[in-house]
Write a protein that holds these residues in place. Structure first.
Motif, PDB file in Angstrom:
ATOM      1  N   ASP A  72     -10.629   7.606  25.622  1.00 13.19           N
ATOM      2  CA  ASP A  72     -10.823   6.957  26.449  1.00 13.19           C
ATOM      3  C   ASP A  72     -11.306   4.674  26.191  1.00 13.19           C
ATOM      4  N   ASP A  73     -11.879   4.473  26.864  1.00 18.26           N
ATOM      5  CA  ASP A  73     -11.845   3.187  26.356  1.00 18.26           C
ATOM      6  C   ASP A  73     -12.583   2.858  25.227  1.00 18.26           C
ATOM      7  N   HIS A  74     -14.183   3.709  25.458  1.00 15.96           N
ATOM      8  CA  HIS A  74     -15.274   3.615  24.548  1.00 15.96           C
ATOM      9  C   HIS A  74     -15.517   4.580  23.544  1.00 15.96           C
ATOM     10  N   THR A  75     -14.455   4.916  22.967  1.00 19.13           N
ATOM     11  CA  THR A  75     -14.407   6.518  22.023  1.00 19.13           C
ATOM     12  C   THR A  75     -13.448   6.702  20.990  1.00 19.13           C
ATOM     13  N   VAL A  76     -13.236   6.285  20.417  1.00 16.95           N
ATOM     14  CA  VAL A  76     -12.467   6.414  18.981  1.00 16.95           C
ATOM     15  C   VAL A  76     -12.732   7.344  18.378  1.00 16.95           C
ATOM     16  N   VAL A  77     -11.247   8.216  17.759  1.00 11.45           N
ATOM     17  CA  VAL A  77     -11.771   9.618  16.773  1.00 11.45           C
ATOM     18  C   VAL A  77     -11.271  10.134  15.556  1.00 11.45           C
TER      19      VAL A  77
END
Length: 532
Positions: free
Chosen positions: A159-164
Motif C-alpha cells: 500500500d502507499d505506506h508500506t514497503v517490503v
C-alpha cells in the motif's frame, strides 16, 4: 595562540564534522526569522546521494534529504521517514511502515512509490550508484543486474505506506547497511523519474536540488563559497532555525569567526580543547567515535605483506599523543562492533621501524619507484598526521610524495585505480559488523560499492557472508570473530585510529549534543534553535 579549528566531514574520502541533538520540539521565536552559520572545511561539488559524496556534500545532503531510518547519537536506530520496521523471525523479510501524511518540499505527497523508485535507482546497474551492492542479497538482484528484469522483484509496496524487502538469505545486518548514517536518501520520483537512467548520475538537478524531503530547501549555491538553505514548511516536524548558511572557510578564518560570533558551529582538534574552552561565548564538547581514520592503499599495487610492513612503520601511539592529546584509540581492524570482536589472536602491529624495513625487503618492495599519497587537505589534525606518516615511511626508504587533490579528483583517481595511497575516515561501524562489509567485500569494489582500496580476499568474503546470514547474535559471534581475524591479518586497510570528535559551538546554539559519528553531522539539525 592559534587554534586548529576544523569544520566539516569526509565520506568515502574524509569525514570531519558532525552533530547530534537532543531536546524537544523547537520553540518559535518572537523576533523574526532566525539564522545560523556552520563551516564546511571542504567545498562541495554537487549534492547527489547516488554517489559516494564527500565532506561538504554529505553534510548538505543531510539537510536537504531524509532516509527511512537514521542513527541516534547513542548509536541506536531512529525512525525517520519510516515510523517503524520489522524483521521476520528467519531474517529474510524486512517491512518498513512509513509515516503517513508526509510531503516533498514542493507539496507533492510522499508515498511508498517514492521508496520503491529510490531503492531500485540505487540498485540499478544502468544508473551506476556507489550503493548498488547493498542490494545484492535482495530477491531479484541478479536478474536486475543482468538486464533480465527492470526492477528488483524482492522490493514491493502492499500500500502507499508500506514497503517490503525480501532477501535471498537471512540478513539481520541489512538495516544497519542502509541506515548507518547519511546514505540511502529518498529521492523525488515525480521530479527525477523522467530522466533516462544512464543520464541520472550527471543530471544538473544535483547541482542545486530544489525539491527534497529534509528539514531545509536549498535556495542558493555559490561554489567554493556558500550554500544557503531555508526551512522546509512541509517537513515532518517543526524546524528550529529558519535559515542556515554553510560557509567554506579556511581554518584561520573559521577560528576568527568563531571568536567573533559569526560562526555558530565548528569542529576543533582534540589537542586544542583547553585553549578553545577559554573562548568567551563558546561551548566545547566531545563524543566517542563510530568510525575511524585510515590510509587506503591500492590493493593492486600493495599486497598484504607490504601493507603489514607499512603499518608497522607508523608510530600510531605517538601520533595520538601529539596530535590528538590522547583523545583517540589505535585501530587494528575495520570492524568496531564490540560483541563481534575477537577476544584473542589480533595482531596489534606495534611500531618498529627496523622490522618494517626488513618486512618490506622480504616482500620484494620496489624502493626505486615513486609512490603518490593523495588526500583532500583542510583538516589540521589529518594534514599533520599525513605529513608525519610520510616522513616515517621515507625514513624506511619508501619513495613516497604528497599530493593534495580535491574530492572530485580523488574519486576519479580511485575509480581509474591510478592512485597509490589515499586517506579516508568516518563511518558508522558500531551498529553491526555487516556495516563494514561495504568497503571490504570483493563485490563492493568501487564504484559498485565503497571498497576504494580494491581489497579482495575470497576466504574473508566467504567467512563474512556466512556470519552475516546468521540471525542469532550468539551463533554469529564466533563466525564474525573468524572473519575479523582474517581481515586483521591481511591489513585490509592501513588503520590509524578512532579519534573522539570535539565541537565548538556558539552558546546561542541550543539543543546541540556531540555526535560521535563523523559522517552524520546534521542528522537532527532541525531540532536545533538559535537565540537572538
Amino acid at each position: 595562540m592559534r587554534y586548529r579549528l576544523i569544520a566539516g566531514v569526509a565520506v568515502a574520502a574524509a569525514a570531519i564534522l558532525l552533530a547530534g541533538c537532543t531536546g524537544g520540539s523547537p520553540s518559535p521565536t518572537a523576533s523574526g526569522p532566525t539564522s545560523a552559520t556552520f563551516n564546511l572545511y571542504q567545498a562541495p561539488q554537487s549534492f547527489n546521494p547516488l554517489k559516494g559524496s564527500a565532506a561538504g556534500e554529505v553534510l548538505t545532503e543531510d539537510l536537504v534529504y531524509d532516509n527511512l531510518v537514521q542513527v541516534n547519537p547513542d548509536f541506536t536506530f531512529e525512525p525517520r521517514l519510516a515510523s517503524s520496521w520489522d524483521m521476520s523471525p528467519d531474517g529474510m523479510t524486512w517491512t518498513f511502515h512509513l509515516v503517513q501524511g508526509q510531503k516533498w518540499s514542493d507539496g507533492t505527497p510522499f508515498t511508498s512509490d517514492d521508496v520503491l523508485w529510490s531503492l531500485n535507482t540505487y540498485a540499478s546497474p544502468t544508473v551506476g550508484s556507489n550503493y548498488q551492492t547493498k542490494f545484492t542479497g535482495v530477491v531479484g538482484y541478479a536478474d536486475y543486474k543482468s538486464g533480465a528484469a527492470t526492477s528488483l522483484s524482492g522490493i514491493t509496496a502492499p500500500d502507499d505506506h508500506t514497503v517490503v524487502i525480501q532477501m535471498t538469505a537471512a540478513a539481520p545486518g541489512f538495516l544497519a547497511s542502509i541506515a548507518q548514517g547519511p546514505i540511502m536518501f529518498m529521492m523525488p520520483k515525480h521530479v527525477l523519474s523522467s530522466i533516462p537512467p544512464a543520464n541520472l548520475m550527471t543530471d544538473p538537478f544535483w547541482n542545486k536540488p530544489t525539491v527534497g524531503i529534509g528539514p531545509y530547501t536549498m535556495t542558493n549555491f555559490v561554489p567554493n563559497s556558500e550554500v544557503d538553505l531555508t526551512k522546509n514548511p512541509n517537513f515532518r516536524a517543526p524546524v528550529g532555525i529558519d535559515n542556515v548558511y554553510l560557509k567554506m572557510l579556511t581554518s584561520d578564518v573559521a577560528e576568527a569567526q568563531l571568536q567573533t560570533g559569526e560562526l555558530d558551529l565548528a569542529q576543533v582538534a582534540p589537542a586544542d580543547l583547553p585553549a578553545v574552552s577559554a573562548i568567551s561565548g563558546v561551548n566545547v564538547s566531545s563524543a566517542d567515535p563510530a568510525g575511524f581514520l585510515r590510509i587506503v592503499a591500492n590493493d593492486s599495487t600493495f599486497p598484504a605483506a607490504v601493507r603489514q610492513a607499512l603499518l608497522t612503520g607508523i608510530d600510531r601511539d605517538t601520533l595520538i599523543k601529539t596530535i590528538y592529546g590522547g583523545k583517540a584509540t589505535v585501530s587494528n581492524s575495520s570492524f568496531m562492533t564490540k560483541w563481534a570482536m575477537p577476544t584473542s589472536g589480533m595482531n596489534t602491529y606495534p611500531y618498529d621501524a627496523a622490522k618494517a624495513k626488513s618486512m618490506l625487503q622480504a616482500a620484494g618492495f620496489d624502493f626505486s619507484k615513486q609512490y603518490v599519497f593523495e588526500w583532500v587537505a583542510g583538516t589540521a589534525d589529518r594534514d599533520q598526521a599525513i605529513q608525519v606518516v610520510l616522513q616515517e615511511w621515507q625514513a624506511l626508504g619508501v619513495n613516497v610524495v604528497a599530493k593534495q587533490v580535491d574530492a572530485a579528483t580523488q574519486l576519479a583517481d580511485i575509480k581509474a585505480k591510478t592512485y597509490d595511497f589515499t586517506f579516508s575516515g568516518g563511518g558508522t561501524y558500531t551498529l553491526d559488523p555487516a556495516s563494514s562489509l561495504a568497503f571490504l567485500l570483493c563485490s563492493n569494489a568501487y564504484p559498485a560499492g565503497g571498497n576504494v582500496g580494491y581489497y579482495c580476499n575470497p576466504d574473508f568474503d566467504a567467512q563474512a557472508t556466512a556470519a552475516r546470514s546468521v540471525v542469532s547474535q550468539t551463533d554469529s559471534t564466533p563466525l564474525w570473530q573468524k572473519a575479523i581475524l582474517t581481515e586483521n591479518a591481511d591489513v585490509a586497510e592501513i588503520w590509524l585510529y578512532a579519534p573522539q570528535t570535539v565541537y565548538a559551538t556558539n552558546s546561542k546554539l541550543q539543543n546541540f549534543t556531540p555526535y560521535g559519528d563523523p559522517t552524520n553531522a546534521f542528522a537532527d539539525a532541525y531540532k536545533w534553535t538559535i537565540s537572538q
